[in-house]
Design an enzyme around this catalytic site. Sequence first.
Site, PDB file in Angstrom:
ATOM      1  N   ASP A  18      -5.313 -76.210  23.358  1.00  0.00           N
ATOM      2  CA  ASP A  18      -5.683 -77.158  24.417  1.00  0.00           C
ATOM      3  C   ASP A  18      -4.476 -77.981  24.870  1.00  0.00           C
ATOM      4  O   ASP A  18      -3.605 -78.302  24.063  1.00  0.00           O
ATOM      5  CB  ASP A  18      -6.796 -78.082  23.892  1.00  0.00           C
ATOM      6  CG  ASP A  18      -7.467 -78.841  25.017  1.00  0.00           C
ATOM      7  OD1 ASP A  18      -7.363 -78.413  26.192  1.00  0.00           O
ATOM      8  OD2 ASP A  18      -8.100 -79.878  24.736  1.00  0.00           O
ATOM      9  N   HIS A  35      -0.467 -73.031  31.987  1.00  0.00           N
ATOM     10  CA  HIS A  35      -1.019 -71.841  31.326  1.00  0.00           C
ATOM     11  C   HIS A  35       0.089 -70.820  31.047  1.00  0.00           C
ATOM     12  O   HIS A  35       0.077 -70.150  30.024  1.00  0.00           O
ATOM     13  CB  HIS A  35      -2.131 -71.224  32.177  1.00  0.00           C
ATOM     14  CG  HIS A  35      -3.327 -72.132  32.308  1.00  0.00           C
ATOM     15  ND1 HIS A  35      -3.866 -72.795  31.236  1.00  0.00           N
ATOM     16  CD2 HIS A  35      -4.075 -72.495  33.380  1.00  0.00           C
ATOM     17  CE1 HIS A  35      -4.896 -73.528  31.638  1.00  0.00           C
ATOM     18  NE2 HIS A  35      -5.044 -73.364  32.939  1.00  0.00           N
ATOM     19  N   LEU A 129      -0.445 -58.241  11.176  1.00  0.00           N
ATOM     20  CA  LEU A 129      -1.239 -59.411  11.603  1.00  0.00           C
ATOM     21  C   LEU A 129      -2.461 -58.920  12.363  1.00  0.00           C
ATOM     22  O   LEU A 129      -2.346 -58.068  13.248  1.00  0.00           O
ATOM     23  CB  LEU A 129      -0.413 -60.323  12.536  1.00  0.00           C
ATOM     24  CG  LEU A 129      -1.188 -61.494  13.149  1.00  0.00           C
ATOM     25  CD1 LEU A 129      -1.487 -62.577  12.108  1.00  0.00           C
ATOM     26  CD2 LEU A 129      -0.428 -62.115  14.319  1.00  0.00           C
TER      27      LEU A 129
END
Length: 246
Positions: A18, A35, A129
Site C-alpha cells: 500500500d 504503481h 521461491l
Amino acid sequence: MADREPAQLPRHVAIVMDGNGRWALGRGKPRSFGHQAGSDALKRTIEAVMRRGIPILTVFAFSCENWRRPRAEVRKLLDLFLKALNKDVRELDEHGVRINFIGDRKVFNQTLRDGMAQAEQRTCGNTALQLNVAVNYSGRSDIVAAAQRIAAAAATGNLAAEDLTEQRLNQELTLAHLPPPDLFIRTGGEKRLSNFLLWQIAYSELYFCDVLWPDFGAEALEAALIDYASRERRFGGLSQIRVRSA
Ligand code: FPP
C-alpha cells in the site's frame, strides 16, 4: 542495513503493498507513476526475500474492490501486469521462481489470462521461491467459493455435516497446499487487513509500517524480519514462561 541476524525466519510472508498513490502524489506525479514505482519495489522485494531464503511470498496486487478506482488507473495497473508478464517472467524463471496467481481471473481479458497461464506453466517446476500474486482477489469471496463447493458436496450426499471440519474447509481454499503466512506485512501506514487472506492469516504475526510501498526493499524487509523474530508465537497456547510457572 541491519547487521543483526533474525533468530527465526518466516517461511511464508504475505504483503499488502500500500502507498503507491500517496508516494506519487507527494512527488507531484499521477498515481500511475506510483504503481510503476511499486512494480520496481516488488522486484526488489522478491530479490530480498530470496536472498533471505524465505521460500513463499504472497502479494496483494489487485483487489476486487480496486475496480472502483478511475478507469485510467485500473487500465494502468492491468498494463503493468501485462508488461510484467511479458518482460519479468523470464527473469523470475531464470532465478527459480514459481509463479501462481490467486483470485478470480475470469474477469480479465484473454491476453492477460493467457499470460498468467503461460507464466504459471513456464515456472511450474521451479522451487527457489513460490510467488503467489493475488489479482482480483477477495478473502471473503475465497471463503464463499469454498463454502459453495462444500454445500454442493453436501447436496449430493458426498459430505455429512459432522464431516465439515476446519481441515475440510481449508482444503477448498486458495493456497491450501501451502503453510499459512507466518508474517503479514502492510506498508503505507494503514492498519487494516483489506480482505486479504482472511482465513489464512488467523495466526499470522501482523506487521504494519509507515513506509510507502515504492520505498520498500531489503532494508524495510529486514526491519519486519527483526520484529517478527522478537515475537513469541503461541497459537492460542501459553508462553514458555507461563507454562513453567503453571
Ligand atoms: C495500493 O496503493 C497498491 C495497489 C492497489 C496496487 C499494487 C500494485 C503494484 C505494487 C504494481 C505491481 C504489481 C505487479 C504484479 C506487476 P494505493 O494506490 O492504494 O496507494 P494509496 O493508499 O497511497 O492511495
